[in-house]
Every structure is written in C-alpha cells, then in structure tokens.
Design a protein around this motif. Structure first.
Motif, PDB file in Angstrom:
ATOM      1  N   SER A 194      25.935  11.159 -11.838  1.00 19.08           N
ATOM      2  CA  SER A 194      24.621  10.512 -11.790  1.00 19.08           C
ATOM      3  C   SER A 194      24.091  10.399 -13.222  1.00 19.08           C
ATOM      4  O   SER A 194      24.621  11.033 -14.135  1.00 19.08           O
ATOM      5  CB  SER A 194      23.654  11.321 -10.927  1.00 19.08           C
ATOM      6  OG  SER A 194      23.487  12.618 -11.465  1.00 19.08           O
ATOM      7  N   LEU A 195      23.052   9.592 -13.385  1.00 19.00           N
ATOM      8  CA  LEU A 195      22.413   9.539 -14.696  1.00 19.00           C
ATOM      9  C   LEU A 195      21.907  10.934 -15.050  1.00 19.00           C
ATOM     10  O   LEU A 195      21.576  11.732 -14.163  1.00 19.00           O
ATOM     11  CB  LEU A 195      21.261   8.531 -14.697  1.00 19.00           C
ATOM     12  CG  LEU A 195      21.671   7.067 -14.777  1.00 19.00           C
ATOM     13  CD1 LEU A 195      20.464   6.162 -14.533  1.00 19.00           C
ATOM     14  CD2 LEU A 195      22.298   6.741 -16.117  1.00 19.00           C
ATOM     15  N   LEU A 196      21.840  11.215 -16.329  1.00 22.92           N
ATOM     16  CA  LEU A 196      21.470  12.541 -16.821  1.00 22.92           C
ATOM     17  C   LEU A 196      20.183  13.062 -16.203  1.00 22.92           C
ATOM     18  O   LEU A 196      19.175  12.370 -16.159  1.00 22.92           O
ATOM     19  CB  LEU A 196      21.312  12.495 -18.346  1.00 22.92           C
ATOM     20  CG  LEU A 196      20.827  13.779 -19.021  1.00 22.92           C
ATOM     21  CD1 LEU A 196      21.867  14.883 -18.869  1.00 22.92           C
ATOM     22  CD2 LEU A 196      20.535  13.514 -20.479  1.00 22.92           C
ATOM     23  N   GLY A 233      18.302   9.724 -15.608  1.00 27.42           N
ATOM     24  CA  GLY A 233      18.059   9.540 -14.178  1.00 27.42           C
ATOM     25  C   GLY A 233      16.646   9.844 -13.725  1.00 27.42           C
ATOM     26  O   GLY A 233      16.439  10.477 -12.688  1.00 27.42           O
ATOM     27  N   LEU A 234      15.684   9.397 -14.468  1.00 31.28           N
ATOM     28  CA  LEU A 234      14.288   9.657 -14.148  1.00 31.28           C
ATOM     29  C   LEU A 234      13.565   8.332 -13.927  1.00 31.28           C
ATOM     30  O   LEU A 234      13.616   7.442 -14.761  1.00 31.28           O
ATOM     31  CB  LEU A 234      13.634  10.417 -15.302  1.00 31.28           C
ATOM     32  CG  LEU A 234      12.251  11.005 -15.088  1.00 31.28           C
ATOM     33  CD1 LEU A 234      12.234  12.028 -13.960  1.00 31.28           C
ATOM     34  CD2 LEU A 234      11.755  11.651 -16.376  1.00 31.28           C
ATOM     35  N   SER A 235      12.909   8.218 -12.769  1.00 35.94           N
ATOM     36  CA  SER A 235      12.156   6.994 -12.469  1.00 35.94           C
ATOM     37  C   SER A 235      10.956   7.367 -11.592  1.00 35.94           C
ATOM     38  O   SER A 235      10.896   8.447 -11.013  1.00 35.94           O
ATOM     39  CB  SER A 235      13.046   5.959 -11.772  1.00 35.94           C
ATOM     40  OG  SER A 235      13.548   6.469 -10.562  1.00 35.94           O
ATOM     41  N   TRP A 288      13.698  12.848 -10.450  1.00 35.04           N
ATOM     42  CA  TRP A 288      15.089  12.666 -10.850  1.00 35.04           C
ATOM     43  C   TRP A 288      15.821  11.961  -9.720  1.00 35.04           C
ATOM     44  O   TRP A 288      15.336  11.905  -8.588  1.00 35.04           O
ATOM     45  CB  TRP A 288      15.744  14.008 -11.155  1.00 35.04           C
ATOM     46  CG  TRP A 288      15.162  14.691 -12.356  1.00 35.04           C
ATOM     47  CD1 TRP A 288      14.320  15.761 -12.360  1.00 35.04           C
ATOM     48  CD2 TRP A 288      15.364  14.337 -13.729  1.00 35.04           C
ATOM     49  NE1 TRP A 288      13.991  16.093 -13.649  1.00 35.04           N
ATOM     50  CE2 TRP A 288      14.626  15.238 -14.512  1.00 35.04           C
ATOM     51  CE3 TRP A 288      16.101  13.354 -14.370  1.00 35.04           C
ATOM     52  CZ2 TRP A 288      14.604  15.184 -15.899  1.00 35.04           C
ATOM     53  CZ3 TRP A 288      16.077  13.299 -15.752  1.00 35.04           C
ATOM     54  CH2 TRP A 288      15.342  14.202 -16.509  1.00 35.04           C
ATOM     55  N   GLU A 289      16.994  11.459 -10.002  1.00 33.52           N
ATOM     56  CA  GLU A 289      17.780  10.737  -8.993  1.00 33.52           C
ATOM     57  C   GLU A 289      17.999  11.557  -7.724  1.00 33.52           C
ATOM     58  O   GLU A 289      18.037  11.003  -6.637  1.00 33.52           O
ATOM     59  CB  GLU A 289      19.158  10.361  -9.558  1.00 33.52           C
ATOM     60  CG  GLU A 289      19.188   9.062 -10.284  1.00 33.52           C
ATOM     61  CD  GLU A 289      20.604   8.662 -10.614  1.00 33.52           C
ATOM     62  OE1 GLU A 289      21.315   8.196  -9.720  1.00 33.52           O
ATOM     63  OE2 GLU A 289      20.990   8.836 -11.771  1.00 33.52           O
ATOM     64  N   LEU A 303      10.026  16.383 -11.850  1.00 30.90           N
ATOM     65  CA  LEU A 303      10.118  16.552 -13.290  1.00 30.90           C
ATOM     66  C   LEU A 303       9.444  17.861 -13.690  1.00 30.90           C
ATOM     67  O   LEU A 303       8.328  18.148 -13.265  1.00 30.90           O
ATOM     68  CB  LEU A 303       9.418  15.370 -13.971  1.00 30.90           C
ATOM     69  CG  LEU A 303       9.217  15.426 -15.465  1.00 30.90           C
ATOM     70  CD1 LEU A 303      10.564  15.383 -16.168  1.00 30.90           C
ATOM     71  CD2 LEU A 303       8.357  14.262 -15.908  1.00 30.90           C
ATOM     72  N   SER A 304      10.117  18.672 -14.508  1.00 29.02           N
ATOM     73  CA  SER A 304       9.547  19.917 -14.998  1.00 29.02           C
ATOM     74  C   SER A 304       8.595  19.620 -16.155  1.00 29.02           C
ATOM     75  O   SER A 304       9.024  19.129 -17.199  1.00 29.02           O
ATOM     76  CB  SER A 304      10.651  20.862 -15.465  1.00 29.02           C
ATOM     77  OG  SER A 304      10.104  21.939 -16.181  1.00 29.02           O
ATOM     78  N   GLN A 305       7.345  19.920 -15.993  1.00 30.15           N
ATOM     79  CA  GLN A 305       6.361  19.681 -17.049  1.00 30.15           C
ATOM     80  C   GLN A 305       6.517  20.666 -18.209  1.00 30.15           C
ATOM     81  O   GLN A 305       6.052  20.399 -19.309  1.00 30.15           O
ATOM     82  CB  GLN A 305       4.941  19.764 -16.477  1.00 30.15           C
ATOM     83  CG  GLN A 305       4.646  18.707 -15.433  1.00 30.15           C
ATOM     84  CD  GLN A 305       4.771  17.286 -15.959  1.00 30.15           C
ATOM     85  OE1 GLN A 305       4.447  17.005 -17.105  1.00 30.15           O
ATOM     86  NE2 GLN A 305       5.278  16.395 -15.128  1.00 30.15           N
TER      87      GLN A 305
END
Length: 176
Positions: free
Chosen positions: A92-94, A116-118, A128-129, A134-136
């Motif tokens: 997968s994307l990173l 891999g973030l959207s 993430w994918e 997401l970890s702040q």
C-alpha cells in the motif's frame, strides 16, 4: 668519440623503457582490481541502508527496514495510480506509524512523494489507506489543508496537500 657518447643514452633509454613496462604492468593490475569485488565486506554504518537489500525477503529494488519493505519510485503517477501500483505489488502507499519510521524516511531523496493519507468524507477525518486515524503526535498538518487534495511527504518531515490528479513520485510499503 661519437660511439662513446651514445652508450649513456642507450643506458638511459633502456632504464626508461623498463620503468615504462613496470608502470604499465602496475596500471594493468590496478585496472583489473578495480573491477573485482573486494573479499572484505564493509561494516554496516549506523543508520538505515537505502540500497536494495539482497538478503532480505523484499522484492528486487525494494528497501528492507525493520519488518517492512519500501519501494521508492522514480516514476510519476497520480495518487490513485500510485495506490493501484502499490496494490499490484501486494503493498500500500506509505503509512507512517512511528518516529523511527519517520526518521528512516528522512534519508530518502529530496522530492515529494504520495503517501497513503487522504481525507475521508464519511468520517470527516484524514485516514490512512487501512482506515486508521492520523497520529497528531507524529506530525501535524499546516492549517490550510484542502480536503479535496491528497497528501505528499518530503524527507524533511514536511507534509503538503496537492491535487490528487497531479503526478508525483510515491512510496509503497509492504509488511514482511
């Protein structure tokens, strides 16, 4: 007397000829040795090795680090094409998961890469994918992030948002 003067010149030219042959033989040996592998293996330096790993269980042209394999592309693709390419390679994307991995990624080239973030409209969050949040604490986004865009990463720990249709390099990640 003329014959007597040629003897030193013959001696000098003979010595120079022998020296030339010795230098040519030395050059030949050095040339030959430059194309053979040394028998002594270099000791690993501290920090990640970004050369493709032959002994790891990673595919050819992938980099092994901890329990993952990474493919750092030179090819330009859209975010969706990058995602599809990674999926075709069983990856997968990173997805950056910890500070060690972030530090490892700081040793890559100096371009921006799709990761891999959207933005997930359903959850109103950056995911993430694999659907994880997401970890702040790992990194933070700039205040002006367009949720229509996808995220690119630069080795200097910078994250930018770019239109997902833009062609960029990308990083695939595969668990070993």
């Amino acid at each position: 007397m003329a014959g007597f003067q040629t003897i030193p010149w013959r001696l000098i030219s003979g010595v120079l000829g022998v020296m030339c042959l010795v230098l040519m033989a030395t050059l030949g040996m050095l040339w030959k040795n430059s194309f053979t592998k040394p028998s002594i293996q270099p000791t690993p330096s501290p920090g990640p090795n970004l050369e493709p790993q032959k002994d790891s269980s990673c595919q050819k042209m992938w980099i092994g680090y901890q329990c993952n394999c990474y493919f750092i592309s030179n090819e330009m693709k859209t975010w969706e094409e990058s995602k599809d390419f990674c999926a075709s390679k069983n990856s997968s994307l990173l997805q950056l998961q910890n500070e060690d991995e972030l530090d490892f990624m700081n040793h890559i080239r100096r371009w921006y890469y799709w990761i891999g973030l959207s933005y997930n409209k359903k959850h109103s969050a950056w995911l993430w994918e694999d659907g994880s949040a997401l970890s702040q604490t790992l990194f933070s986004f700039p205040q002006t992030v367009n949720i229509q865009n996808c995220i690119v990463y630069s080795p200097n720990k910078r994250f930018l948002n770019e239109p997902c249709r833009k062609e960029m390099r990308f990083i695939c990640k595969q668990l070993i």
